[in-house]
Scaffold this active site. Structure first.
Site, PDB file in Angstrom:
ATOM      1  N   GLY A  17      20.504  -6.576 -14.325  1.00  0.00           N
ATOM      2  CA  GLY A  17      20.150  -5.490 -13.474  1.00  0.00           C
ATOM      3  C   GLY A  17      20.639  -5.381 -12.212  1.00  0.00           C
ATOM      4  N   GLU A  73      26.700 -14.900 -12.897  1.00  0.00           N
ATOM      5  CA  GLU A  73      25.467 -15.667 -12.994  1.00  0.00           C
ATOM      6  C   GLU A  73      25.694 -16.430 -14.034  1.00  0.00           C
ATOM      7  OE1 GLU A  73      22.329 -12.197 -11.103  1.00  0.00           O
ATOM      8  OE2 GLU A  73      22.647 -12.400 -13.328  1.00  0.00           O
TER       9      GLU A  73
HETATM   10  C1  5RP Z   1      21.180  -9.529 -11.314  1.00  0.00           C
HETATM   11  C2  5RP Z   1      20.175 -10.178 -12.060  1.00  0.00           C
HETATM   12  C3  5RP Z   1      18.694 -10.484 -11.286  1.00  0.00           C
HETATM   13  O1  5RP Z   1      18.422 -11.957 -11.599  1.00  0.00           O
HETATM   14  C4  5RP Z   1      17.720  -9.448 -12.239  1.00  0.00           C
HETATM   15  O2  5RP Z   1      18.215  -8.115 -11.960  1.00  0.00           O
HETATM   16  C5  5RP Z   1      16.348  -9.789 -11.417  1.00  0.00           C
HETATM   17  O3  5RP Z   1      16.446  -8.985 -10.436  1.00  0.00           O
HETATM   18  P1  5RP Z   1      15.121  -8.975  -9.232  1.00  0.00           P
HETATM   19  O4  5RP Z   1      14.725 -10.361  -8.744  1.00  0.00           O
HETATM   20  O5  5RP Z   1      15.591  -8.001  -8.316  1.00  0.00           O
HETATM   21  O6  5RP Z   1      14.125  -8.325 -10.013  1.00  0.00           O
HETATM   22  O7  5RP Z   1      20.214 -10.482 -13.096  1.00  0.00           O
HETATM   23  O8  5RP Z   1      22.573  -9.238 -11.834  1.00  0.00           O
END
Ligand code: 5RP
Length: 218
Positions: A96, A103
């Site tokens: 997201g 990651e």
């Molecule tokens: C970023 C990610 C994050 O872990 C994922 O979007 C969750 O984000 P948040 O803790 O802001 O809800 O995969 O690439």
């Protein structure tokens, strides 16, 4: 409790799982930001961190935590990261925040992956959250056509450039019954860097923030 309070509670709970004198793998996103702030309080007992995004690296450095290049590190005992969705097998959709590729690399290197998330992320079936796919820019249209053949509706996240200089397609309309199979199939498309399904390398442990407290799943 608000969603932010639940994120903070899980981020603080995970500190108990960080071994002394190690290099910690640090993911990306708002839940991880809470984790970095909690990590700062125990920075004297860790050697430093490797980080999945430029944003996380900047926050770590602001707190005076040393950030290592992954190539200079031979072992990461624990990697802590959030998720956009996580199922009961601890398979996830991530990306997201567009940091999925770094990651996934750090997750692959780490002995243990601990996911920290608030309860809104915990689902039976992955796929309500659009699946992010990082693509080489010149391959965007080709990859989008191939994703349609797999049953998805890709949308270009216009204006977003990843830390690796690539673009993101968000794939809507996928009810993901077989996450490992779909992760593999998407990664076979020429021009895909990687996709946000973390099923082959799922989380080993989930700390889930709920109003009744932080619950642990393995
Ligand atoms: C970023 C990610 C994050 O872990 C994922 O979007 C969750 O984000 P948040 O803790 O802001 O809800 O995969 O690439």
């Amino acid at each position: 409790m608000t969603q932010d309070e639940l994120k903070k509670a899980t981020a603080e709970a995970v500190i108990a799982f960080i071994p002394d004198n190690c290099i910690v793998g640090v993911g990306s996103g708002s839940t991880v930001n809470c984790f970095i702030d909690a990590l700062a309080k125990i920075k004297g007992r860790i050697d430093g961190a490797v980080s999945a995004s430029e944003a996380s690296s900047a926050r770590l450095k602001q707190h005076g935590i040393r950030v290592f290049d992954l190539n200079a590190v031979d072992r990461i005992p624990v990697y802590v990261d959030g998720a956009d969705e996580i199922n009961h097998q601890l398979q996830m959709i991530k990306g997201g925040g567009a940091a999925l590729t770094r990651e996934k690399i750090i997750a692959a290197v780490s002995d243990e992956f601990i996911c920290i998330a608030d309860e809104s992320k915990y689902v039976q079936v992955l796929g309500k959250f659009p699946l992010p796919v990082e693509v080489i820019p010149m391959a965007r249209s080709h990859v989008a056509r191939e994703l349609v053949k797999l049953g998805g509706r890709p949308a270009w996240r216009e204006g977003v450039v990843t830390d690796n200089g690539n673009w993101i397609l968000d794939v809507h309309g996928m009810a993901i019954a077989e996450p490992v199979k779909l992760e593999t199939a998407i990664n076979q498309i020429v021009g895909v860097v990687t996709n946000g399904l973390f099923a082959q390398r799922r989380a080993d442990r989930l700390l889930l923030g709920t109003p009744a407290g932080v619950k642990e799943f393995r």
